[in-house]
Design a protein around this motif. Structure first.
Motif, PDB file in Angstrom:
ATOM      1  N   HIS A  28      11.316   2.026  -1.467  1.00  0.00           N
ATOM      2  CA  HIS A  28      10.757   0.987  -0.590  1.00  0.00           C
ATOM      3  C   HIS A  28      11.653  -0.250  -0.563  1.00  0.00           C
ATOM      4  O   HIS A  28      12.503  -0.450  -1.441  1.00  0.00           O
ATOM      5  CB  HIS A  28       9.354   0.603  -1.066  1.00  0.00           C
ATOM      6  N   HIS A  35       0.871  -1.166   0.000  1.00  0.00           N
ATOM      7  CA  HIS A  35       0.000   0.000   0.000  1.00  0.00           C
ATOM      8  C   HIS A  35       0.913   1.222   0.000  1.00  0.00           C
ATOM      9  O   HIS A  35       2.116   1.105   0.236  1.00  0.00           O
ATOM     10  CB  HIS A  35      -0.945   0.010   1.206  1.00  0.00           C
ATOM     11  N   SER A  36       0.371   2.366  -0.312  1.00  0.00           N
ATOM     12  CA  SER A  36       1.205   3.564  -0.386  1.00  0.00           C
ATOM     13  C   SER A  36       0.943   4.472   0.803  1.00  0.00           C
ATOM     14  O   SER A  36      -0.185   4.576   1.285  1.00  0.00           O
ATOM     15  CB  SER A  36       0.952   4.319  -1.696  1.00  0.00           C
ATOM     16  N   GLU A  37       1.993   5.121   1.271  1.00  0.00           N
ATOM     17  CA  GLU A  37       1.905   6.078   2.364  1.00  0.00           C
ATOM     18  C   GLU A  37       2.609   7.369   1.947  1.00  0.00           C
ATOM     19  O   GLU A  37       3.613   7.320   1.224  1.00  0.00           O
ATOM     20  CB  GLU A  37       2.548   5.518   3.632  1.00  0.00           C
ATOM     21  N   PRO A  38       2.100   8.523   2.405  1.00  0.00           N
ATOM     22  CA  PRO A  38       2.738   9.802   2.059  1.00  0.00           C
ATOM     23  C   PRO A  38       4.165   9.869   2.604  1.00  0.00           C
ATOM     24  O   PRO A  38       4.462   9.375   3.693  1.00  0.00           O
ATOM     25  CB  PRO A  38       1.839  10.835   2.738  1.00  0.00           C
ATOM     26  N   THR A  39       5.047  10.467   1.825  1.00  0.00           N
ATOM     27  CA  THR A  39       6.422  10.677   2.259  1.00  0.00           C
ATOM     28  C   THR A  39       6.962  11.911   1.548  1.00  0.00           C
ATOM     29  O   THR A  39       6.286  12.505   0.713  1.00  0.00           O
ATOM     30  CB  THR A  39       7.300   9.445   1.952  1.00  0.00           C
ATOM     31  N   ASN A  47       6.669  16.377  -1.814  1.00  0.00           N
ATOM     32  CA  ASN A  47       5.687  15.416  -1.312  1.00  0.00           C
ATOM     33  C   ASN A  47       5.399  14.360  -2.373  1.00  0.00           C
ATOM     34  O   ASN A  47       5.126  14.673  -3.529  1.00  0.00           O
ATOM     35  CB  ASN A  47       4.379  16.131  -0.937  1.00  0.00           C
ATOM     36  N   ASN A  88       2.343  -4.890   2.741  1.00  0.00           N
ATOM     37  CA  ASN A  88       1.259  -5.454   3.554  1.00  0.00           C
ATOM     38  C   ASN A  88       1.679  -6.867   3.951  1.00  0.00           C
ATOM     39  O   ASN A  88       1.871  -7.714   3.067  1.00  0.00           O
ATOM     40  CB  ASN A  88      -0.048  -5.517   2.761  1.00  0.00           C
ATOM     41  N   LYS A 139       4.665   9.631  -2.647  1.00  0.00           N
ATOM     42  CA  LYS A 139       4.195   8.455  -1.923  1.00  0.00           C
ATOM     43  C   LYS A 139       5.238   7.347  -1.984  1.00  0.00           C
ATOM     44  O   LYS A 139       6.011   7.251  -2.944  1.00  0.00           O
ATOM     45  CB  LYS A 139       2.865   7.961  -2.510  1.00  0.00           C
ATOM     46  N   LYS A 140       5.238   6.533  -0.948  1.00  0.00           N
ATOM     47  CA  LYS A 140       6.196   5.441  -0.834  1.00  0.00           C
ATOM     48  C   LYS A 140       5.433   4.146  -0.615  1.00  0.00           C
ATOM     49  O   LYS A 140       4.419   4.111   0.087  1.00  0.00           O
ATOM     50  CB  LYS A 140       7.143   5.704   0.338  1.00  0.00           C
ATOM     51  N   LEU A 141       5.885   3.059  -1.245  1.00  0.00           N
ATOM     52  CA  LEU A 141       5.244   1.765  -1.073  1.00  0.00           C
ATOM     53  C   LEU A 141       5.662   1.145   0.252  1.00  0.00           C
ATOM     54  O   LEU A 141       6.842   1.171   0.625  1.00  0.00           O
ATOM     55  CB  LEU A 141       5.619   0.832  -2.220  1.00  0.00           C
ATOM     56  N   VAL A 142       4.696   0.564   0.946  1.00  0.00           N
ATOM     57  CA  VAL A 142       4.941  -0.123   2.207  1.00  0.00           C
ATOM     58  C   VAL A 142       4.297  -1.502   2.110  1.00  0.00           C
ATOM     59  O   VAL A 142       3.152  -1.628   1.667  1.00  0.00           O
ATOM     60  CB  VAL A 142       4.348   0.658   3.398  1.00  0.00           C
TER      61      VAL A 142
END
Length: 503
Positions: free
Chosen positions: A287, A159-163, A169, A176, A171-174
């Motif tokens: 990531h 999933h992606s999270e803001p970074t 600004n 699951n 998004k970065k993949l994190v």
């Protein structure tokens, strides 16, 4: 022509501080009128790259009606940024004796010099638009080379999270955890030389595990296995992509076995095949990868050694091709040949991942004979129509639907024929595509059925009867044509058969 009026045209693509409003444009244009009457045509929220704008098209229609004497704009690029569009407009203006005036650039199309200057200016307007496009492209490749995620939904497993990167600004993949485990298991299974796509899709289907809310199918699986977003990129990954002619943005020293990668289409590459990595662009992503490099590379090389998909061929095994479906799951039946040369039918979904019980033992010749008998029987009930005076006039809507249905039938037929000797990748793709086409086909059949009442004429009954009476001497193609006139689908198992008729 004396009752013609002047027209003011204004356009604004977006509201920005540095863009002139439509109201201001109109005020500038009024100075050219010296108090005369005029009609306003305004398009807000439309680009000048083409002429597909509602009020502009209304202006063109009024010009052709002879209602307009002069067109006034604030600036040339308000009306067009394309030299081709503008040249066409100038020809139209000349044809209908319409003057064109740019209030800030002072062009007069009544003189040769004015027309020449207009053409020069429109060239620069188009150049400006192309320059803007180039800046956007440059920005895209600049950001992608720095490891930014360039849009799209996150791949399965993340999933992606803001970074923030370099003060920007993004998004970065994190990962699951549960989905990442599924991904690792997929790669571990496929790394085994004996494991096929079907083994993997069947495993997850039996476990009831969904991907993107759906059962895992082979095209999705193939896409996952090719994606370097999952790999823990080390020097071996670097050397692999380098050997394939891929453009590597990062230095070899950056491939430390931690980060995943983004693979982008190369800037000068118009199109590429799935296994062709030449001139593609590989960038280390921020990531962490979730699949060890040795496992990922084993899968990638196995994919590259897959057989090439053979092109679709004309139906040759049975004149039922494209019409026959499994009576249990609705997927296409494929004609195969056993060791002694006898043709039989198999469910393609059963062949794909064994999620269907199959159609049982159906011999092609036996099913052909049954369908022929049913066609003869069906037509017998229509022969009584020949004594009636009732004539059915052609319905244009039915004709249009039947044309579309024939096109869908043809596409399904080609897909089914391509299965003969196909590898696992093609088999899965065709199954998914046929299911999609069949959904449209059933909708068309229902719509035609709702509109159809005694649509077969006495002449058609007589013609088809003649074909059926000489069936054994008909050519393969003629048999297919007769079938197509009468039948939409044949759903069959070894126990039952159901025909959906067109009549």
């Amino acid at each position: 022509m004396n009752n013609r009026i002047d027209a003011i045209y204004a356009r604004q693509s977006v509201d920005k501080k540095d863009s002139i409003s439509i109201e201001s444009q109109i005020d500038f244009c009024k100075y050219e009128l010296k108090g005369g009457s005029y009609r306003e045509y305004t398009d807000k929220g439309f680009s000048g790259k083409n002429t597909d704008r509602p009020k502009f098209q209304e202006l063109i229609r009024d010009i052709k009606k002879g209602l307009i004497a002069k067109v006034i704009v604030y600036k040339l690029d308000r009306i067009s940024r394309s030299i081709l569009d503008f040249s066409g407009m100038m020809e139209l203006f000349q044809q209908y004796n319409v003057e064109f005036v740019s209030s800030t650039e002072k062009f007069d199309t009544s003189t040769p010099m004015g027309r020449a200057m207009l053409n020069i200016c429109i060239v620069f307007a188009q150049l400006e638009r192309e320059t803007i496009q180039k800046r956007v492209t440059d920005a895209y490749y600049s950001r992608s080379q720095r490891g930014f995620k360039m849009g799209g939904k996150p791949p399965y497993g993340f999933h992606s999270e803001p970074t923030k990167m370099d003060g920007i600004n993004t998004k970065k993949l994190v990962a699951n955890p549960e989905e990442a485990e599924h991904i690792r298991f997929i790669f571990e299974m496929y790394a085994d030389p004996k494991t096929s796509y079907g083994d993997i899709t069947r495993h997850f289907a039996q476990q009831g595990i969904l991907f993107y809310g759906k059962e895992l199918i082979r095209p999705t699986l193939a896409q996952m296995l090719r994606n370097p977003v999952y790999v823990q990129a080390d020097l071996d990954v670097y050397e692999f992509f380098k050997s394939q002619g891929t453009v590597l943005v990062n230095d070899a020293a950056d491939f430390t076995g931690t980060n995943g990668c983004y693979l982008y289409q190369g800037r000068d590459v118009k199109a590429c095949k799935k296994n062709d990595l030449k001139d593609q662009m590989l960038v280390l992503a921020p990531h962490e990868g979730i699949v060890p490099s040795d496992t990922w590379l084993a899968c990638r090389k196995k994919l590259m050694n897959n057989m090439k998909i053979q092109s679709a061929r004309k139906a040759t095994h049975t004149w039922l091709a494209g019409k026959i479906k499994c009576g249990n799951c609705g997927y296409a039946l494929m004609s195969m040949i056993n060791r002694v040369g006898t043709q039989y039918l198999r469910c393609t979904k059963r062949l794909d991942n064994k999620s269907c019980v199959g159609c049982g033992k159906i011999y092609t010749a036996e099913l052909e004979a049954l369908v022929y008998q049913q066609m003869v029987k069906k037509l017998e009930s229509y022969k009584t129509l020949t004594g009636r005076k009732k004539a059915v006039k052609g319905n244009p809507k039915i004709t249009a639907l039947q044309v579309e249905l024939a096109q869908v039938d043809s596409e399904i037929e080609k897909l089914v024929d391509s299965l003969t000797g196909a590898n696992n990748v093609l088999l899965s793709y065709v199954n998914a595509k046929i299911a999609e086409l069949d959904s449209r086909k059933q909708a068309l059949v229902k719509e035609i059925a709702d509109l159809t009442v005694d649509t077969i004429s006495p002449e058609q009954v007589q013609q088809i009867s003649g074909y059926l009476d000489t069936w054994e001497t008909l050519s393969f193609d003629d048999k297919r044509r007769v079938l197509d006139l009468l039948v939409t689908t044949v759903e069959a198992t070894s126990e039952k058969m159901n025909i959906t008729w067109k009549i």
